[in-house]
Design a protein around this motif. Structure first.
Motif, short mmCIF file in Angstrom:
data_model
loop_
_atom_site.label_atom_id
_atom_site.label_comp_id
_atom_site.label_asym_id
_atom_site.label_seq_id
_atom_site.Cartn_x
_atom_site.Cartn_y
_atom_site.Cartn_z
N GLN A 100 2.68 13.05 -17.95
CA GLN A 100 3.11 12.56 -16.65
C GLN A 100 4.61 12.28 -16.71
O GLN A 100 5.05 11.41 -17.45
N PRO A 101 5.42 13.01 -15.94
CA PRO A 101 6.87 12.86 -16.04
C PRO A 101 7.46 11.68 -15.28
O PRO A 101 8.54 11.19 -15.63
N LEU A 102 6.78 11.19 -14.24
CA LEU A 102 7.39 10.21 -13.36
C LEU A 102 6.74 8.83 -13.39
O LEU A 102 7.36 7.85 -12.99
N LEU A 103 5.50 8.76 -13.84
CA LEU A 103 4.74 7.52 -13.82
C LEU A 103 4.04 7.30 -15.14
O LEU A 103 3.94 8.21 -15.97
N VAL A 104 3.54 6.09 -15.34
CA VAL A 104 2.60 5.84 -16.43
C VAL A 104 1.28 6.52 -16.04
O VAL A 104 0.84 6.43 -14.88
N HIS A 105 0.64 7.20 -16.98
CA HIS A 105 -0.58 7.92 -16.67
C HIS A 105 -1.67 6.96 -16.18
O HIS A 105 -1.76 5.82 -16.62
N GLY A 106 -2.51 7.45 -15.26
CA GLY A 106 -3.51 6.61 -14.62
C GLY A 106 -4.45 5.88 -15.56
O GLY A 106 -4.84 4.74 -15.29
N LEU A 107 -4.84 6.49 -16.67
CA LEU A 107 -5.75 5.84 -17.60
C LEU A 107 -5.10 4.69 -18.36
O LEU A 107 -5.79 3.92 -19.02
N LEU A 108 -3.78 4.57 -18.25
CA LEU A 108 -3.05 3.50 -18.93
C LEU A 108 -2.56 2.43 -17.96
O LEU A 108 -2.02 1.41 -18.39
N GLN A 109 -2.75 2.63 -16.68
CA GLN A 109 -2.14 1.74 -15.69
C GLN A 109 -2.85 0.39 -15.60
O GLN A 109 -4.08 0.31 -15.70
N THR A 110 -2.07 -0.66 -15.37
CA THR A 110 -2.64 -1.96 -15.02
C THR A 110 -3.04 -1.92 -13.55
O THR A 110 -2.62 -1.05 -12.79
N GLU A 111 -3.84 -2.89 -13.15
CA GLU A 111 -4.25 -2.95 -11.76
C GLU A 111 -3.05 -3.15 -10.83
O GLU A 111 -2.97 -2.52 -9.77
N ASN A 112 -2.12 -4.00 -11.23
CA ASN A 112 -0.95 -4.27 -10.38
C ASN A 112 -0.06 -3.04 -10.25
O ASN A 112 0.47 -2.74 -9.17
N TYR A 113 0.14 -2.33 -11.37
CA TYR A 113 0.96 -1.11 -11.33
C TYR A 113 0.27 -0.05 -10.47
O TYR A 113 0.92 0.59 -9.63
N ALA A 114 -1.03 0.13 -10.67
CA ALA A 114 -1.77 1.12 -9.88
C ALA A 114 -1.68 0.80 -8.40
O ALA A 114 -1.48 1.70 -7.57
N ARG A 115 -1.83 -0.47 -8.06
CA ARG A 115 -1.76 -0.86 -6.65
C ARG A 115 -0.38 -0.54 -6.06
O ARG A 115 -0.28 -0.04 -4.93
N ALA A 116 0.68 -0.82 -6.82
CA ALA A 116 2.03 -0.54 -6.33
C ALA A 116 2.24 0.95 -6.12
O ALA A 116 2.83 1.38 -5.11
N VAL A 117 1.74 1.76 -7.04
CA VAL A 117 1.90 3.21 -6.93
C VAL A 117 1.11 3.76 -5.75
O VAL A 117 1.62 4.57 -4.96
N ILE A 118 -0.13 3.32 -5.61
CA ILE A 118 -0.99 3.83 -4.53
C ILE A 118 -0.49 3.34 -3.18
O ILE A 118 -0.50 4.07 -2.19
N ARG A 119 -0.01 2.10 -3.13
CA ARG A 119 0.47 1.54 -1.86
C ARG A 119 1.74 2.23 -1.37
O ARG A 119 2.10 2.13 -0.19
N ALA A 120 2.42 2.96 -2.25
CA ALA A 120 3.62 3.69 -1.84
C ALA A 120 3.31 4.72 -0.77
O ALA A 120 4.19 5.13 -0.02
N ASN A 121 2.04 5.15 -0.70
CA ASN A 121 1.60 6.05 0.36
C ASN A 121 1.31 5.21 1.60
O ASN A 121 0.24 4.60 1.71
N ASP A 122 2.24 5.15 2.54
CA ASP A 122 2.09 4.26 3.68
C ASP A 122 1.11 4.79 4.73
O ASP A 122 0.92 4.17 5.79
N MET A 123 0.47 5.92 4.44
CA MET A 123 -0.56 6.43 5.34
C MET A 123 -1.93 5.82 5.03
O MET A 123 -2.89 6.04 5.78
N LEU A 124 -2.03 5.06 3.94
CA LEU A 124 -3.31 4.47 3.53
C LEU A 124 -3.45 3.06 4.07
O LEU A 124 -2.50 2.27 4.05
N SER A 125 -4.65 2.72 4.52
CA SER A 125 -4.94 1.36 4.95
C SER A 125 -5.07 0.46 3.72
O SER A 125 -5.24 0.94 2.59
N ASP A 126 -5.04 -0.84 3.94
CA ASP A 126 -5.20 -1.78 2.82
C ASP A 126 -6.56 -1.59 2.16
O ASP A 126 -6.66 -1.65 0.93
N ASP A 127 -7.59 -1.36 2.95
CA ASP A 127 -8.93 -1.16 2.38
C ASP A 127 -8.97 0.09 1.51
O ASP A 127 -9.57 0.09 0.43
#
Length: 267
Positions: A100-127
């Motif tokens: 993975q060139p730009l991020l920490v790979h998903g299997l290594l991510q903390t919950e907080n890091y994963a949430r920040a990365v996924i939330r970067a997609n502003d087309m997704l609802s909070d749920d």
């Protein structure tokens, strides 16, 4: 995962339909342009299937689209078809190689890091964000199952430095997690230092899984989704690129020491 029972149902239905048609695995394989051993591996869960295979199987077995319909149910319940196939391969894998060139790979991510990365997609609802975070955390259980795969991850130093002041605490937590996981004998983490300016991996992330039948399956991600790679010539290209990427990275211990230095700089 919600989609996994449907995946097993697809395999069971495939085998039942093939046998009801009076076809051996070898005979069926010729009709769908697979070898008999590949058909056996798919039915036993040792190799993933994809949409093309199931569509061809529906046509050969005259199922009225049953297998594709089951795949659509699995997609509705959980993931898109390409990712469902890849998760199936990961679940069965003896080895995993991930770059993975730009991020920490998903299997290594903390919950907080994963949430920040996924939330970067502003087309997704909070749920939807929380559902995806939960699914990502759930997938990490593969690393600590009773018989885990040998997992080798290559990440970029620059990915570990991608933070501003507000991100500092999150990155400290994330790097600490990577160091913690890297202490396990079946988890190898290698860091490509920032001094390596250009290499073949920078064209995009990819992963490889070695299936129980000894074959390799790959995956590539894009902005619009991804692809499962299982053609021999394409897998060979990804394996060659892996060797190139891995050769640019530091050793396990050197990588851990670099990450500790990064933590010191962040703190």
């Amino acid at each position: 995962m919600d989609g996994e029972p449907t995946v097993e149902l697809i395999r069971a239905q495939l085998r039942r339909l093939r046998m009801n048609a009076g076809l051996s695995q070898e005979e069926f394989g010729k009709l769908v342009h697979f070898s008999g051993s590949q058909v056996s591996a798919i039915e036993l869960g040792q190799r993933p299937f994809d949409r093309f295979f199931l569509k061809r199987a529906d046509e050969v077995l005259n199922t009225g689209g049953l297998l594709i319909a089951l795949l659509k149910i699995a997609e509705r319940d959980k993931e898109p078809s390409w990712f469902l196939s890849w998760l199936d391969a990961v679940r069965q894998a003896q080895q995993l190689r991930c770059y993975q060139p730009l991020l920490v790979h998903g299997l290594l991510q903390t919950e907080n890091y994963a949430r920040a990365v996924i939330r970067a997609n502003d087309m997704l609802s909070d749920d939807e964000v929380e559902k995806r975070v939960a699914a990502r955390m759930d997938r990490q259980s593969i690393l600590f199952s009773p018989d885990p795969p040998l997992y080798v991850a290559v990440i970029e130093e620059t990915a570990l430095r991608r933070a501003d002041e507000s991100f500092r605490g999150l990155m400290l937590e994330q790097i600490a997690r990577v160091i913690e996981y890297a202490q396990h004998p079946h988890i190898h983490v290698h860091v490509i230092p920032a001094t390596v300016a250009v290499h073949v991996g920078l064209s995009g992330p990819f992963s490889l899984a070695r299936c129980r039948d000894g074959g390799w399956v790959g995956s590539q991600e894009t902005q619009l989704g991804g692809d499962v790679v299982d053609k021999d010539e394409d897998v060979a290209i990804l394996l060659a690129r892996w060797e190139s990427v891995r050769s640019e990275a530091l050793s396990r211990q050197q990588s851990i020491e670099l990450m500790k230095e990064l933590m010191t700089s962040w703190s």
